[in-house]
Design a protein around this motif. Structure first.
Motif, PDB file in Angstrom:
ATOM      1  N   GLU A  40       0.854  -1.180   0.000  1.00 35.99           N
ATOM      2  CA  GLU A  40       0.000   0.000   0.000  1.00 35.99           C
ATOM      3  C   GLU A  40       0.896   1.238   0.000  1.00 35.99           C
ATOM      4  N   LYS A  41       0.971   1.906  -1.146  1.00 35.09           N
ATOM      5  CA  LYS A  41       1.837   3.080  -1.260  1.00 35.09           C
ATOM      6  C   LYS A  41       1.067   4.390  -1.235  1.00 35.09           C
ATOM      7  N   THR A  42      -0.233   4.312  -1.386  1.00 29.51           N
ATOM      8  CA  THR A  42      -1.064   5.516  -1.347  1.00 29.51           C
ATOM      9  C   THR A  42      -2.297   5.232  -0.501  1.00 29.51           C
ATOM     10  N   PRO A  43      -2.863   6.244   0.133  1.00 30.14           N
ATOM     11  CA  PRO A  43      -4.090   6.036   0.919  1.00 30.14           C
ATOM     12  C   PRO A  43      -5.241   5.587   0.035  1.00 30.14           C
ATOM     13  N   ARG A  44      -6.136   4.823   0.618  1.00 32.83           N
ATOM     14  CA  ARG A  44      -7.347   4.411  -0.094  1.00 32.83           C
ATOM     15  C   ARG A  44      -8.244   5.633  -0.268  1.00 32.83           C
ATOM     16  N   TYR A 422       0.745  10.601   6.622  1.00 31.88           N
ATOM     17  CA  TYR A 422       0.596   9.898   5.341  1.00 31.88           C
ATOM     18  C   TYR A 422       0.690   8.383   5.520  1.00 31.88           C
ATOM     19  N   THR A 423       1.697   7.924   6.261  1.00 33.90           N
ATOM     20  CA  THR A 423       1.862   6.481   6.427  1.00 33.90           C
ATOM     21  C   THR A 423       0.712   5.867   7.211  1.00 33.90           C
ATOM     22  N   THR A 426      -2.330   5.584   5.011  1.00 33.98           N
ATOM     23  CA  THR A 426      -2.167   4.491   4.045  1.00 33.98           C
ATOM     24  C   THR A 426      -2.403   3.135   4.696  1.00 33.98           C
TER      25      THR A 426
END
Length: 580
Positions: A40-44, A422-423, A426
């Motif tokens: 998972e590199k970007t938020p949903r 951010y993390t 994500t």
């Protein structure tokens, strides 16, 4: 006055700032590693940013229930549909009423979107009906012996997984069948159910079983389940039947049609149902339980069915007039039972979800289905990000112009806060279904001001101490306790507002409240474990400790008082005249 003991720290001192910095850097590394580990590199993204499907359901009047469409039933239906959709793993689905008789369901684009839409449209009441007989949908197409949906059971039988093989005897209490028979799912109270063969539907149709009236047999013979349109009409007729009527119905997946008796147990009496992987048998099963009323009714019907032969020892689970499963029983069951068969994980979870959330107080039909594109949300997101960038730039300009060297600490703290936010966003997507929507983005932008305010409070406390004539290192430690109290009170008020907003609101506003609360907690973490230790370390450097004009801590620029110095005490002079 006693001199202070050597080695005693001033109030609020932090003796090992490197330890706190190392800890928060390890946390950042762990969160970043977890993000890449889970892929998972970007938020949903929510439906307003990612697009999806918007379904409008219209409540229908029910015969004999003119007042069924009311606010209470509509709210109950909203809760059940929301749990049903989210139970499939479709997160951030929005379900809300519109007017007096419509429900809007917004399903974000995702892996289970199609399955969720199918279950949203399946809105009739769930019911358990005894199977009277069944037949193939056509005389040419016989059911596949390896994939039929039904089952049988027995407590304590062994070698259960061999029952789907041709000519193999099955669990105790059941009669062994011939090689051309098809397996069906089973229900068992003991949790040790197994697959067992059921009769060939062509044989069932050839000889009319006892208890099946001529009129019902003719309806079954005339029932057409060969096409989607024909099945839809058949399902509509079966769904509109009264609970006490005998009906004919099509199977949801197999080429079988059923003649069914009156409803024995209603779906609203199902207390819980879930898919479970049985480690001993290495297969997926569905466990279910009933409330008190449902337990009595289920015990009565299974007790009667267990004394009969195939196919009349089966009960059909009927949803929206369609048979979704038809397990058979060999003993009386009560409040806890399980259904086993040739389930995959997906089919077991689907059946468990239907059993848990299938009973609605109203009947609905899809009045509109719209595909929602992310174009509008993307435009709004772009505008929001531009506004956030402008606001962040203004904050940076203000910090550099007013605090000079101290702005470096503030900017590094903002970077750390941004990475943590951010993390976490994500990772919270797959963990709890958090999806980033436009209000959540607004909450993150607002958090920039909250975080910057905490830095300003601390910096001003340090500058106040310098104005009182103290050097930097004591000022850093003496200013921290007062700044800490102010920061905690301010963040507590902000978090409390976010918590209340999250509790009392629904839909997208909850995304704003959740993000605001999350970033407020992160502000406390960053200030305590990064800003304060970093300030302690930099206070030992010559640039800051000497009060360089560009450090933001220049005593002359701040109007500091000269340091207080204790003067020599003059000797007491006696005013009494000396005697000669």
């Amino acid at each position: 006055m006693a001199a202070p003991k050597k080695g005693r720290r001033a109030p609020g001192a932090q003796g090992k700032p490197w330890r706190a910095l190392t800890l928060i850097l390890l946390v950042i590394a762990g969160l970043t590693g977890g993000m890449f580990l889970h892929g998972e590199k970007t938020p949903r993204l929510g439906i307003d940013l990612a697009g999806g499907t918007s379904i409008t359901l219209e409540a229908k009047n029910q015969p004999g229930k003119p007042d069924a469409i009311n606010q209470t039933n509509m709210n109950t239906a909203v809760g059940i549909i929301e749990r049903r959709v989210n139970g499939l793993g479709v997160q951030e689905a929005e379900v809300q009423t519109q007017g007096d008789r419509h429900i809007i369901v917004n399903i974000p684009r995702g892996t289970n979107e199609k399955q969720a839409r199918e279950q949203v449209g399946t809105t009739a009441e769930l019911g358990f009906r005894p199977v009277l007989t069944y037949a193939p949908t056509t005389t040419e197409a016989q059911p596949d012996p390896s994939s039929s949906p039904s089952s049988s059971s027995s407590a304590g039988s062994k070698d259960k997984n061999d029952s789907d093989q041709q000519g193999r005897a099955v669990s105790e209490g059941l009669k062994a069948k011939t090689a051309d028979e098809s397996p069906s799912p089973s229900a068992s109270e003991s949790g040790k159910a197994s697959e067992s063969p059921s009769p060939d539907p062509s044989e069932s149709a050839a000889a009319q079983p006892e208890g099946v009236s001529d009129s019902l047999a003719k309806k079954l013979e005339a029932l057409d389940c060969t096409s989607k349109a024909a099945k839809a009409k058949a399902n509509e007729r079966a769904a509109s039947a009264k609970p006490g009527d005998e009906v004919v119905a099509c199977d949801a997946k197999e080429k079988i049609k059923y003649a069914l008796g009156p409803v024995a147990v209603k779906g609203k009496n199902v207390k819980d149902a879930k898919a479970v992987f049985d480690q001993q048998r290495a297969q997926w099963i569905v466990q279910m339980s009933f409330d008190d009323k449902g337990s009595d009714q289920f015990g009565d019907i299974t007790g009667k069915l267990s004394a009969k032969q195939q196919p009349q020892n089966q009960f059909a689970i009927v949803l929206d007039g369609e048979v979704v499963s038809a397990p058979s029983v060999s003993e009386r069951l009560s409040s806890n039972a399980e259904i086993s068969g040739s389930f995959t994980q997906e089919s077991a979870e689907e059946l468990g979800n239907i059993l848990s959330y299938g009973a609605l107080p109203l009947s609905f039909e899809e009045s509109d289905v719209t595909t929602v594109t992310a174009a509008l949300g993307s435009d709004q997101l772009e505008a929001g990000l531009i506004a956030g960038a402008i606001g962040l730039a203004l904050v940076v300009i203000y910090l550099v112009a007013y605090y000079r060297g101290l702005s470096l600490i503030a900017l590094l703290s903002l970077v750390v806060s941004g990475i943590l936010t951010y993390t976490l966003m994500t990772l919270l997507g797959p963990a709890i279904g958090f999806a980033l929507n436009l209000p959540a983005v607004c909450g993150a932008i607002v958090a920039i001001g909250i975080t910057a305010d905490s830095f300003i409070v601390y910096f001003e406390r340090i500058r106040d101490e310098i104005r009182e004539g103290r050097t930097l290192r004591p000022a850093v430690e003496r200013g921290w306790p007062r700044a800490r109290r102010t920061i905690l009170v301010s963040d507590f008020v902000s978090f409390l507002a976010a918590f209340v907003l999250f509790i009392v609101t629904v839909g997208k506003v909850q995304g704003f409240a959740f993000t605001l609360g999350l970033t407020t907690l992160l502000d406390v973490v960053v200030v305590f474990f990064f800003t304060k230790p970093l300030m302690t370390i930099l206070a030992r450097t010559k640039f800051f400790a000497s009060g360089h004009p560009w450090s933001g801590l220049d005593p002359t620029r701040l109007g500091a008082k000269p340091p207080l110095r204790r003067g020599r005490r003059s000797p007491d002079v006696s005013t009494d005249p000396k005697e000669a």
